[in-house]
Each structure stands twice: as structure tokens, then as C-alpha cells.
Write a protein that holds these residues in place. Structure first.
Motif, mmCIF file in Angstrom:
data_model
loop_
_atom_site.group_PDB
_atom_site.id
_atom_site.type_symbol
_atom_site.label_atom_id
_atom_site.label_comp_id
_atom_site.label_asym_id
_atom_site.label_seq_id
_atom_site.Cartn_x
_atom_site.Cartn_y
_atom_site.Cartn_z
ATOM 1 N N ALA A 275 26.042 19.675 -55.604
ATOM 2 C CA ALA A 275 25.715 20.414 -54.383
ATOM 3 C C ALA A 275 26.924 20.476 -53.446
ATOM 4 C CB ALA A 275 24.529 19.754 -53.675
ATOM 5 N N ALA A 276 27.730 19.402 -53.431
ATOM 6 C CA ALA A 276 28.920 19.393 -52.568
ATOM 7 C C ALA A 276 29.905 20.480 -52.972
ATOM 8 C CB ALA A 276 29.592 18.020 -52.626
ATOM 9 N N VAL A 277 30.038 20.747 -54.276
ATOM 10 C CA VAL A 277 30.926 21.804 -54.743
ATOM 11 C C VAL A 277 30.482 23.148 -54.185
ATOM 12 C CG1 VAL A 277 31.680 23.067 -56.791
ATOM 13 C CG2 VAL A 277 31.635 20.580 -56.827
ATOM 14 N N VAL A 288 34.467 13.086 -54.308
ATOM 15 C CA VAL A 288 34.513 11.676 -53.922
ATOM 16 C C VAL A 288 33.587 11.506 -52.725
ATOM 17 C CG1 VAL A 288 35.987 9.758 -53.229
ATOM 18 C CG2 VAL A 288 36.903 11.567 -54.703
ATOM 19 N N ASN A 289 32.448 10.867 -52.965
ATOM 20 C CA ASN A 289 31.414 10.725 -51.934
ATOM 21 C C ASN A 289 31.534 9.345 -51.299
ATOM 22 O OD1 ASN A 289 29.172 10.712 -50.331
ATOM 23 N ND2 ASN A 289 27.759 11.408 -51.899
ATOM 24 N N ILE A 498 33.845 13.731 -49.351
ATOM 25 C CA ILE A 498 32.640 14.006 -48.570
ATOM 26 C C ILE A 498 32.059 12.679 -48.085
ATOM 27 C CG2 ILE A 498 32.173 16.113 -49.872
ATOM 28 C CD1 ILE A 498 29.915 14.601 -51.306
ATOM 29 N N GLY A 499 31.065 12.751 -47.191
ATOM 30 C CA GLY A 499 30.477 11.550 -46.618
ATOM 31 C C GLY A 499 31.123 11.202 -45.293
ATOM 32 N N ASN A 535 33.309 22.432 -44.198
ATOM 33 C CA ASN A 535 32.202 22.007 -43.344
ATOM 34 C C ASN A 535 32.367 20.531 -43.020
ATOM 35 O OD1 ASN A 535 30.492 24.509 -43.413
ATOM 36 N ND2 ASN A 535 30.528 24.091 -45.605
ATOM 37 N N ASN A 536 31.545 20.041 -42.113
ATOM 38 C CA ASN A 536 31.537 18.610 -41.812
ATOM 39 C C ASN A 536 31.277 17.841 -43.103
ATOM 40 O OD1 ASN A 536 30.827 15.967 -41.065
ATOM 41 N ND2 ASN A 536 30.023 16.642 -39.089
ATOM 42 N N PRO A 537 32.196 16.932 -43.532
ATOM 43 C CA PRO A 537 32.016 16.233 -44.805
ATOM 44 C C PRO A 537 30.695 15.484 -44.916
ATOM 45 C CG PRO A 537 34.227 15.852 -43.928
ATOM 46 C CD PRO A 537 33.451 16.558 -42.854
ATOM 47 N N THR A 538 30.130 15.087 -43.771
ATOM 48 C CA THR A 538 28.866 14.361 -43.796
ATOM 49 C C THR A 538 27.728 15.224 -44.329
ATOM 50 O OG1 THR A 538 29.633 13.173 -41.824
ATOM 51 C CG2 THR A 538 27.302 12.960 -42.382
ATOM 52 N N PHE A 539 27.815 16.540 -44.118
ATOM 53 C CA PHE A 539 26.684 17.418 -44.432
ATOM 54 C C PHE A 539 26.979 18.404 -45.568
ATOM 55 C CE2 PHE A 539 26.343 16.920 -39.615
ATOM 56 C CZ PHE A 539 25.544 15.793 -39.723
ATOM 57 N N VAL A 540 28.120 18.268 -46.240
ATOM 58 C CA VAL A 540 28.490 19.249 -47.259
ATOM 59 C C VAL A 540 27.460 19.312 -48.379
ATOM 60 C CG1 VAL A 540 30.137 19.697 -49.119
ATOM 61 C CG2 VAL A 540 30.961 19.294 -46.817
ATOM 62 N N SER A 541 27.015 18.158 -48.881
ATOM 63 C CA SER A 541 26.037 18.149 -49.973
ATOM 64 C C SER A 541 24.711 18.743 -49.527
ATOM 65 C CB SER A 541 25.829 16.723 -50.489
ATOM 66 O OG SER A 541 26.985 16.242 -51.112
#
Length: 593
Positions: A275-277, A288-289, A498-499, A535-541
Motif C-alpha cells: 500500500a505504501a508503494v 522501510v517501515n 515510511i512511519g 505524503n506524510n510518511p506516517t500516513f503513506v500506507s
């Protein structure tokens, strides 16, 4: 599909996103919201339950933690010195020798107009129910559980409360950040249903209680934040964006909560890394989460997750916060206050905020003047101004995990998860095809491959689920395991962080440098690049899950409530998403619009 080629993305979002709920559960936080939202709610994944008396443990799993051993302490100090040499700062023993006298610290009282937001103290949660005349929120919370109306009947004090009532009622359940801000003197016990990427099952925390807590938290968010009552949930569908750490049985239980207990009409499961992709409009990347308690790595090629590249590291942002506290105490910069991250979750909130505000990775000594708060037994927060030092050391623990001593907060035992029933029966093969022509099961258009579940018995060689290595070695090992030099070169130049920890200052350049250093000299690779997140890495997924759900018109892999309750899951071999590459192209078109 012709409609997809012509529709405006904003129109598609409005039409299809208003009745899709995207849920991305994590160990420390849960991200949840409607697919049409720009950002989800990001809420601490916990609930505090009222007890009939002051509990012996105010945190459910605090007894699971072990003391740091002498060997771990020696390894931690050795790791500190290795990091110090890289960052060009004094070694640990050199600093102690130079700082034999304590640093100057002072207590700060009263209002200081120079304080900014990061120095504002947290306040204790009001654990009493509001007066009947106010707040529909308390009514919605009380309607969620039959036991909500029972009260302890303990008077607040002997002070008069006018004539309205002789007693004040405790709230039966308190959720999210409010639960973390409850004083240890109050009759509550904090439950965290997920720990280190798995259900928090232990001798102190039975499975049934974990499931009840998950249901209670999710139901509260849906009712109180998204305003979707139980009676209307049959009009909504759910996209579960699941971290790769979860086992087969855990995902089944969460599907049961969504479909059977929360009563949504249908649901689908997507891998978090994949989903992050889509969330960043990519097709190939090494994801890398960097979460609060777990770090995971997985490679994706052309919208397909490569199963043998998955790596899981048992540490995250909360371990960096604990390391920050250890570092300051060692350098005698921490005030003489009782800071306990295990029994006082409020202290962990404070440390997380200090870490996010001041920690960064760069060479040279990194100090900052900050206000540290003390939280004692329902008293107002005390403020202590001090100079924090070595603020670039603790985030380097990602590369040298012995600095973090993550075993102090161990992962749950795995014996409970011996469940060999296949959820994805028709996708399990001993060979690993990469392309999406084998896309049956829960993940539309995606060959999730075998080792997303670590309990399947017939695999000749299962990848290790947890690695005892640093972040750079895990990324390098994951990419090199693909076995093809062209793909390896592409992935080394397409690393995506991400994260929440991905927001750490200087982390991108540190990852590039450390990964390049970790590549064996016999490999013909000389470039590493971390891609900037759109996007904000926290919400990318979470965002990627929303995009996948909106664009999935066929819904061949969605599970309907009636089918799940009646039969479990039986996906037939004919149920394939036949146009996954078009779906991927639409996702990237959507992102670029």
C-alpha cells in the motif's frame, strides 16, 4: 474500466471514498478514516478499563519486561562508543570524566511567554463522567458497552458537589491519548492489544481480552470520531491495511471483528508495504517501515511484493525514546525526578515529544535547552529546564540496535499462533512467481507470496521473521536477496522510508551512507538513494490503501459479511483480479493529478 480512464480523481474520491473505511492498525497507534479524507485519525492504540479497586498493575503488560543484564549494558556502552566515533563526539567514559559535576538545572514555575508548543506539559485525564446535560460523546461511549452504566460509586471527595449528586461516576472505558494520561493513582488498568507487531497475548493478557479490547477501541473511534453508528455500518466497507508482521490467525481474528462484530458489509486486506508503494505513486521500491515498536523491510517490483525479501526488526521509535532517557541520565542532564516509562505512560508521551522535537542525526555535538516535565500522582506537571546532550546518539540506534536494548520490552510468545489453516489456499505454491497472474486470495492483483504468515509448515526454507541486525544490514540483505543485478540496482536507488520515525532529521542521508557502506565490496553497486515521500510518511500506507480501495471496481477479492460468518473464507481459483497493471497505472495517475 473506460470510466476509470476519463473520471477526474477528485470526483472518484467523492463518489467512492465516502463509504470506504480504511483501517491501518499498529502497535502503538491506529490510523483510521474514510477513504475520501486527506489524512486519517492517528490515535494511540490502547484502552484503559476501570477496575473495582486500585490495581497492582496500572499497565496490563508491565510485568513482562525484564531488567537489562550486565552483558546488555556492556554492549550498549560499546555501541555508544562506536556511534560516538562516527559522529565525532566524545566517547562515553571521556564525557563522564569531563562532567564529574552535575550540569546546572533549574525548575521553571509559572507562565513563560518564550515557551513554544513543544514545551507545553500534558494534563491528567478527567476520569469522571460528564454531567448528564453535556456531551453526546459520553452517551455514545456509554452505549457501546452494556457495562458502561455500572459505577463504582466512589465519592470524589468530602467537598460538596452542590445538591445534584453525592457521588461522581468513573468512566468505565477511556481510549486513545486520554488513556495514556490517566494518573497511576486512579483505579484503571491500561491495555495495549498489539505489541511488537503481534497480538499482546500473555499469561497476564488472555486472547479473548485482546480481541475485546480491539473491538472496543475500533468501535469507539467509528462512533466518536467518524460518527458511523452500528446501525449504519452495513452501508460501509473496510480496507484493512495490515503490517507484514501479523500472522494468519491474527488477520482472521481482525477480519472477524470487522465483519462479525463491527458489522461492516465487506472487507479486503492489503499489505502495508505494498500500500505504501501505491501511496507514493511508485511501482518498484524497497519499503522501510519505521514504526513505534517494529521496523520492517520488504521489496516491491512492478506492484508485486517479493515475499523472500521481508525482514522484521524488533525495535522502533519508542526504543529510541527509551534510549534518549538512558543517555541523558548517564550524562547527568536529566532532572532528579521519577521518570518511569513502563508504569507511567504519560512519561513515554513526554519522551516521544522530546525525541520528535530535538533528536536528529548529524555530526558533532548536538545539545538543546528543553523543558522536561515531571508527573507525580495527580499533581500538576512540574517543569524543569535543562540542557539535553548527545541528541544525535539515540536515533543512531536504528543502525546499532544493541544501543536500544529492545529486549527490555520483548515480543509476545509465538506458541499461541500455531494455526496451519490457509487463508490464501489457492495462492500457496512452492515456486515464487513474481507476476500478478497468480493473484487469488485477499490481495487483489498482488502475489503476496508465502511467508507473510510464519506458521505455514510445508515451506522448504522460511525466511527469518526477526533479524538481529541493524537497519542498514537489513535493507542490504533484503535487496540482495532478489538475486538479479538489474533489480538490485533499481531498488538501491528506490528506498522509501515510511512511519513516524522516518521524520527524524538527517535520517535519509544516514540511511544512504550506512546502506552504501553495508553493501559487500564484490557487488557491482555504487549508488544508494532514498526517495523523498510525497505524503506524510506516517500516513503513506493508509493513503495507499484508500487509493487501492477506491480504484478496485471489480472487488473480486472482497469478503462479504454473510460469507465470512457462514463459511470463513473459501476463495476459488477463478477469482483473480485480471487487470492489476491497469489498477497500478490508475493509482499513479491519481497520485500525480
Amino acid at each position: 474500466m473506460d470510466y476509470l480512464k476519463t473520471v477526474v480523481p477528485s470526483q472518484l474520491l467523492t463518489e467512492r471514498g465516502s463509504h470506504l473505511v480504511v483501517i491501518n492498525p499498529g502497535s502503538a497507534n491506529i490510523r483510521i478514516g474514510l477513504a475520501q479524507q486527506d489524512t486519517p485519525f492517528n490515535i494511540p492504540h490502547c484502552v484503559a478499563r476501570r477496575t473495582s479497586h486500585l490495581p497492582k498493575r496500572n499497565v496490563k503488560d508491565q510485568m513482562l519486561n525484564s531488567q537489562v543484564t550486565t552483558a546488555q549494558h556492556v554492549e550498549r556502552e560499546r555501541a555508544y562508543d562506536i556511534i560516538a566515533s562516527l559522529l565525532k563526539i566524545p566517547f562515553l567514559d571521556e564525557e563522564v570524566a569531563n562532567n564529574s559535576f552535575p550540569r546546572k538545572m533549574g525548575r521553571v514555575d509559572g507562565y513563560n511567554p518564550q515557551n513554544n508548543r513543544k514545551d507545553i506539559a500534558f494534563s491528567w485525564t478527567d476520569v469522571y463522567e460528564k454531567e448528564p446535560t453535556s456531551s453526546l460523546a459520553s452517551e455514545s461511549v456509554s452505549s457501546m458497552d452494556k457495562g458502561m452504566n455500572e459505577s463504582l460509586g466512589q465519592p470524589e471527595s468530602t467537598d460538596t458537589k452542590e445538591f445534584k449528586s453525592n457521588e461522581r461516576k468513573f468512566r468505565e472505558f477511556i481510549y486513545g491519548e486520554e488513556a495514556l494520561r490517566i494518573s497511576p493513582t486512579e483505579p484503571y488498568c491500561l491495555h495495549r492489544p498489539i505489541r511488537r507487531g503481534h497480538f499482546n497475548v500473555s499469561q497476564h493478557y488472555p486472547m479473548q481480552q485482546v480481541l475485546e479490547d480491539l473491538y472496543a477501541i475500533w468501535d469507539w473511534i467509528l462512533t466518536d470520531k467518524l460518527h458511523i453508528p452500528l446501525s449504519e455500518r452495513n452501508l460501509y466497507s473496510v480496507i484493512l491495511v495490515m503490517p507484514e508482521t501479523f500472522d494468519n490467525r491474527e488477520i482472521k481474528e481482525m477480519l472477524s471483528i470487522v465483519l462479525r462484530d463491527l458489522r461492516f458489509s465487506s472487507a479486503v486486506v492489503h499489505q502495508e508495504g505494498l500500500a505504501a508503494v501505491f501511496g507514493n505513486g511508485l511501482s518498484t521500491a524497497c519499503i522501510v517501515n519505521l514504526g513505534a515498536q517494529v521496523t520492517s523491510v520488504i521489496c516491491v517490483e512492478d506492484g508485486v511484493a517479493l515475499p523472500n525479501t521481508e525482514k522484521t526488526l524488533p525495535f522502533g521509535g519508542e526504543d529510541i525514546s527509551r534510549c534518549l532517557l538512558w543517555t541523558q541520565r548517564h550524562h547527568q542532564t536529566w532532572p532528579q525526578i521519577r521518570t518511569d516509562l513502563l508504569t507511567k505512560p504519560m512519561d513515554l508521551l513526554m519522551l516521544n515529544k522530546l525525541k520528535e522535537s530535538y533528536c536528529e542525526i548529524k555530526e558533532g555535538e548536538v545539545d538543546a535547552v528543553a523543558v522536561v516535565h515531571s508527573y507525580e500522582d495527580s499533581m500538576p506537571a512540574g517543569s524543569h529546564k535543562t540542557r539535553l546532550t548527545a541528541l544525535n546518539v539515540s536515533p543512531m540506534g536504528l543502525f546499532y540496535p544493541k544501543l536500544l536494548v529492545s529486549d527490555v520490552y520483548p515480543p509476545p510468545p509465538r506458541s499461541w499462533f500455531n494455526n496451519y489453516e490457509d487463508m490464501l489456499e489457492d495462492t500457496w505454491h512452492t515456486e515464487f512467481p513474481r507476476r500478478s497472474d497468480m493473484s487469488d486470495g485477499l490481495f487483489p492483483g498482488i502475489n503476496v507470496g508465502l511467508p507473510m504468515w510464519d506458521s505455514y509448515p510445508v515451506l522448504p526454507s522460511k525466511p527469518k521473521k526477526e533479524e538481529k541486525v541493524g537497519l542498514a544490514e537489513a535493507i542490504t540483505s533484503s535487496i540482495l536477496s532478489t538475486g538479479r543485478i538489474d533489480l538490485q540496482r533499481k531498488l538501491f536507488c528506490s528506498i522509501q522510508l515510511i512511519g513516524g520515525v522516518a521524520l527524524t532529521g538527517g535520517l535519509i542521508s544516514a540511511v544512504e551512507e550506512r546502506v552504501l557502506h553495508a553493501i559487500p565490496s564484490n557487488e557491482a553497486i555504487d549508488m544508494v538513494e532514498v526517495l523523498q515521500s510525497r505524503n506524510n510518511p506516517t500516513f503513506v500506507s493508509w493513503k495507499g490503501g484508500a487509493i487501492l480501495g477506491i480504484l478496485d471496481f471489480g472487488r473480486d477479492a472482497w469478503i462479504h459479511r454473510e460469507d465470512w460468518i457462514r463459511n470463513g473464507i473459501h476463495i476459488g481459483s477463478g477469482r483473480k483480479y485480471k487487470d492489476s497493471y491497469f489498477l497500478q497505472a490508475q493509482a499513479m495517475c491519481y497520485i500525480n493529478s
